[in-house]
Scaffold this active site. Structure first.
Site, short mmCIF file in Angstrom:
data_model
loop_
_atom_site.label_atom_id
_atom_site.label_comp_id
_atom_site.label_asym_id
_atom_site.label_seq_id
_atom_site.Cartn_x
_atom_site.Cartn_y
_atom_site.Cartn_z
N THR A 551 35.03 37.88 34.44
CA THR A 551 36.12 37.94 35.41
C THR A 551 37.40 38.31 34.68
OG1 THR A 551 35.06 36.39 36.90
CG2 THR A 551 37.42 36.67 37.17
N PHE A 553 41.44 38.37 34.73
CA PHE A 553 42.53 37.61 35.35
C PHE A 553 43.87 38.27 35.01
CE2 PHE A 553 39.10 34.67 34.66
CZ PHE A 553 39.14 33.81 35.75
#
Ligand code: PEP
Ligand code: MN
Length: 652
Positions: A551, A553
């Site tokens: 992921t 960010f």
């Protein structure tokens, strides 16, 4: 022995306890850990530990079984982080120290510093006193070399590392170096260890050519016992029967050291292999095995190096290796350490000179620049989710752990907290490599024009099955998690059909819920850090179906806090008229300027059905004017002015 102190020990009890132990001939170190505070008492045992246990303020006493005491994990459970100038060695960061084997001339070291700095090294190495096998080989430039090294370090804002070979040089060298190096040949030169230990400066201690791990840790113990708390170990290959490579890199020393000691460990792939082409693969292996960083030989032209040329990397090889390390870092849950931009570093120095009482604007600024080393203030960061959420874990790897994190109920609350100045930074996920973009956050950027992206970080998502301390995998009947968490562990859940899947609003929240319910048949899927936070147990780690699960960010701050690190990535948003070729024309502006687009995404515009905004991430060139011109030109082609969501540093 380890003397664990009572939580509510009074200052007087602490003082008396220390005085008592010292009167019995012990050296006492106070170590404040996350869970408990201890006194490490080392010396020749003269008291019965049971007597110490009876003293006021003492919770319990644990004897240290290993011959090395201060270096042992028994004494200190948490990893030691060693500060070296503006950088920190250990923890969640990978530090790369690079430079030539020896300082050969002012020009050579300045040029090397420029090269390695540009590729991402955070400290500069170079020998001024060389311990050569042959007395006829180049022995180093001595103090002249130290001067050049220091100048190069200052010019490029890098701390410097150099080897000390004799006790009589320590005083002289102390003025120049940020990190002493004790070479393999001197690992057991106990007089040298004592003398260098007394300086209190950080030391990198190479493993001796034929030293066992225990002998190596005993050498570290000498340094620690004589006054420095800042020891970094460095595995550089040992003598074996193999002669193809210069030495044999003991890669297993890395996890062994991690188990036995709290000290950080670097690997020197150059001396380990002795052969240039073998350096990058071995360097990557070291990172994969958990090394905290690397010490690498690089020279502008290794064919002309006065020592160790055959094992020294060409600048292009080093640059390529650094890119590979960037890619590998999130796989092992780490981030490659970066230096502040040169201009910022200088600016900070000037401002720090001007006043020691930092106004809040500067304080925020300085945090942003060396995010792991906030000066005097701990930055506050808002994230969405419960404690232990993946966003919080990403925060810890980006900012290191000297931050205060503030859980928020929603992504919008993260934006609000930043806007209202309740926190300096926020963190929100933008995109998952399997599930795609988190559109809500893209849309929030449009609604919060005063918030900018100031950084980016990636986290590898490793899901764990978490239950009560006495739960077992076989006993679990209900598994709670965010629907994404459940979906990403589909294979594991299919293999355990007796587990019912229960969607929950949040991964970490599901751990909190299971902890609260207290049922042995319940488990949650979340980051393993959440288990620690809620006093739960990891029943099985790495249960995600696809391990290539990352992921990305964004780190947010108010626009006026934009950081000054030279940015290498930008995110922009624009809309185009509803005409043939209008998006193409905008893209052509980027293509004509050779600007590399990393991502293109369209989103519907709220309130304007069937009209779209385009989000573009692109790589920034050295010359930012090229980018600014492109933005100005796209603005003329698009419906409204192009919005720049942020210009920031990212691993591209
Ligand atoms: C060096 O780092 O240049 C060096 C001499 O290393 P070692 O002590 O590991 O041989
Ligand atoms: Mn060398």
């Amino acid at each position: 022995m380890v003397v664990v102190l009572e939580k509510h020990i009074t200052p007087e009890q602490k003082r008396d306890l220390r005085a008592y132990l010292e009167s019995k001939g012990y050296q006492v170190r106070e170590i404040v850990g996350q869970e408990e505070t201890i006194f490490g008492a080392v010396g020749i045992p003269r008291v019965d530990p049971r007597e110490v246990e009876l003293l006021p303020g003492v919770q319990r006493v644990i004897p240290i079984s290993k011959p090395y005491k201060l270096a042992s994990r028994e004494l200190k459970k948490e990893d030691t982080i060693v500060p070296v100038g503006p950088i920190k060695v250990g923890g969640k960061r990978i530090v790369v120290i690079a430079g030539p084997c020896a300082v050969e001339s002012r020009e050579q070291i300045l040029e090397t510093a420029r090269i390695v700095r540009a590729s991402g090294a955070v400290a500069l190495r170079g020998g001024a006193f060389k311990p050569r096998t042959s007395p006829y080989s180049f022995q180093g430039l001595g103090e002249e070399g130290l001067k050049y090294l220091k100048e190069a370090g200052e010019t490029f804002g890098m701390p410097i590392v150099t080897e000390v070979v004799a006790t009589e040089n320590v005083e002289l060298m102390q003025e120049y170096v940020d990190l002493f190096q004790i070479g393999a040949r001197n690992m057991q030169n106990f007089e040298l260890l004592k003398r260098v230990g007394r300086t209190g400066k950080p030391v990198v201690l190479k493993r001796g050519l034929s030293a066992t791990i225990e002998e190596w840790l005993m050498a570290a113990e000498y340094l620690l016992a004589h006054g420095t708390d800042n020891v970094i170990l460095c595995e550089r290959g040992i003598r074996t029967f193999e002669t193809y490579t210069r030495n044999t890199l003991d890669i297993s020393a890395i996890p062994v050291i991690k188990k036995l000691s709290h000290l950080p460990i670097l690997v020197d792939p150059s001396h380990a292999t002795g052969i240039r082409e073998k350096v990058p693969p071995v360097a990557l292996a070291a990172i994969a095995a958990g090394a905290d960083g690397l010490l690498i030989e690089v020279h502008p032209d290794p064919s002309k190096a006065l020592s160790d040329g055959a094992q020294t990397l060409y600048p292009e090889q080093f640059e390529k290796l650094m890119r590979d390390i960037e890619v590998l870092a999130p796989v092992v849950g780490k981030e490659v350490a970066k230096l502040p931009s040169l201009e910022q570093g200088r600016q900070r120095g000037r401002e720090a000179e001007k006043s020691s009482i930092l106004n809040s604007g500067f304080r925020l600024h300085s945090i942003a620049v060396d995010r792991p080393v906030p000066h005097g203030q701990v930055p506050r960061i808002a994230f969405q989710g419960e404690r232990g959420a993946y966003s919080e874990m990403a925060t810890l790897s980006y900012f290191h752990f000297e931050v205060e994190t503030y859980p928020q109920r929603s992504f919008q609350a993260v934006f609000d907290a930043v806007l209202e100045g309740k926190v300096e930074y926020g963190i929100v996920p933008l995109e998952n490599s399997l599930a795609g973009s988190i559109h809500e956050n893209y849309d929030l950027f449009l609604r919060y024009p005063d918030i900018k992206i100031v950084g980016e970080t990636q986290l590898r998502i490793i899901h764990s099955l978490i239950g009560l301390p006495d739960a077992t995998v076989e006993g679990i009947r209900k598994v709670f998690s965010h629907p994404q968490g459940l979906a990403q562990c589909a294979r594991f859940l299919d293999e355990h059909p007796y587990m019912e899947k229960v969607p929950f609003y949040d991964t970490a929240g599901s751990v909190a819920y299971v902890a609260k319910e207290g049922k042995k048949e319940y488990a949650a899927i979340a980051h393993e850090g959440a288990a620690r936070i809620y006093g739960m147990k990891v029943l099985k780690s790495g249960i995600e179906t696809n391990p290539l699960n990352y992921t990305r960010f964004a780190i947010l701050a108010r626009a006026e806090l934009e950081v000054g690190e030279h940015p290498n990535k930008a995110s922009i948003v624009f809309s185009t008229p509803d005409k043939p070729g209008s998006l193409f024309k905008c893209m052509k502006v980027l293509a004509d300027r050779n600007l590399n687009m990393k991502k293109l995404e369209s989103r519907p515009i709220a309130g304007k059905p069937w009209q779209y905004m385009f989000y573009v991430d692109l790589e920034l060139p050295e010359d930012l004017d090229i980018f600014k011109e492109a933005v100005a030109e796209i603005s003329t082609l698009s419906e409204e002015e192009v919005r720049i969501l942020g210009m920031y540093r990212a691993s591209i």
